[in-house]
Design an enzyme around this catalytic site. Structure first.
Site, short mmCIF file in Angstrom:
data_model
loop_
_atom_site.label_atom_id
_atom_site.label_comp_id
_atom_site.label_asym_id
_atom_site.label_seq_id
_atom_site.Cartn_x
_atom_site.Cartn_y
_atom_site.Cartn_z
CG HIS A 80 -1.50 -5.07 1.90
ND1 HIS A 80 -1.77 -4.09 1.18
CD2 HIS A 80 -1.39 -4.57 3.39
CE1 HIS A 80 -1.83 -2.94 1.86
NE2 HIS A 80 -1.96 -3.66 3.28
CG HIS A 105 -5.42 -3.49 7.73
ND1 HIS A 105 -4.02 -3.25 8.10
CD2 HIS A 105 -4.98 -3.99 6.17
CE1 HIS A 105 -2.81 -2.68 7.69
NE2 HIS A 105 -3.58 -2.76 5.99
CD GLU A 159 -4.93 -0.28 3.34
OE1 GLU A 159 -3.72 -1.05 3.94
OE2 GLU A 159 -4.11 1.12 3.18
#
Ligand code: CO
Length: 134
Positions: free
Chosen positions: A7, A79, A130
């Site tokens: 994502h 992020h 991440e």
């Protein structure tokens, strides 16, 4: 080592307005809002054919995205999340290469119920990364 883009997370000042924009203006499939007090955010998932967008709104006094929104009052990309097969071996490889893992270095359970880690943006071209165990 890294796999799919899981994502892109966007910090937003007003989640309701962002949801309306994605759902109505952009015509995307948008989940219900999910408060995550342990992470200091309320999250909405936008499902696209090839990845997801996470819309993050601060929740509580010590939200980790509060300072980001102070610097970016209109919101912004917060992020990117890449999938890895084994998060601990990915962490060890990155640490050996000199990358800084945020926090105590132990994976935490993230927004999708899977182990995640964050890598210091200064080590990745100014991008907070991440990693999520797929
Ligand atoms: Co994320």
């Amino acid at each position: 080592m890294i796999g799919r883009l899981n994502h892109v997370a966007i910090a937003v000042p007003q989640l309701g307005a962002a949801v309306a924009q994605y759902r109505t203006t952009l015509g995307a499939e948008v989940s219900e809002a999910l408060p995550q007090p342990e992470h200091g955010v309320t999250v909405v998932f936008v499902t696209l054919p090839n990845t997801k967008i996470e819309l993050l709104e601060p929740l509580g006094e010590k939200s980790p995205i509060a300072a980001f929104l102070e610097r970016n009052p209109a919101g912004g990309i917060h992020h990117l999340c890449y999938e890895v097969a084994d998060i601990r071996s990915a962490r060890d490889r990155l640490k050996a290469a000199g990358a800084r893992v945020l926090g105590d270095g132990e994976p935490r359970i993230g927004a999708h119920g899977k182990p995640v880690l964050f890598l210091h943006p200064k080590d990745f071209n100014g991008t907070l990364v991440e990693l999520e165990q797929a």
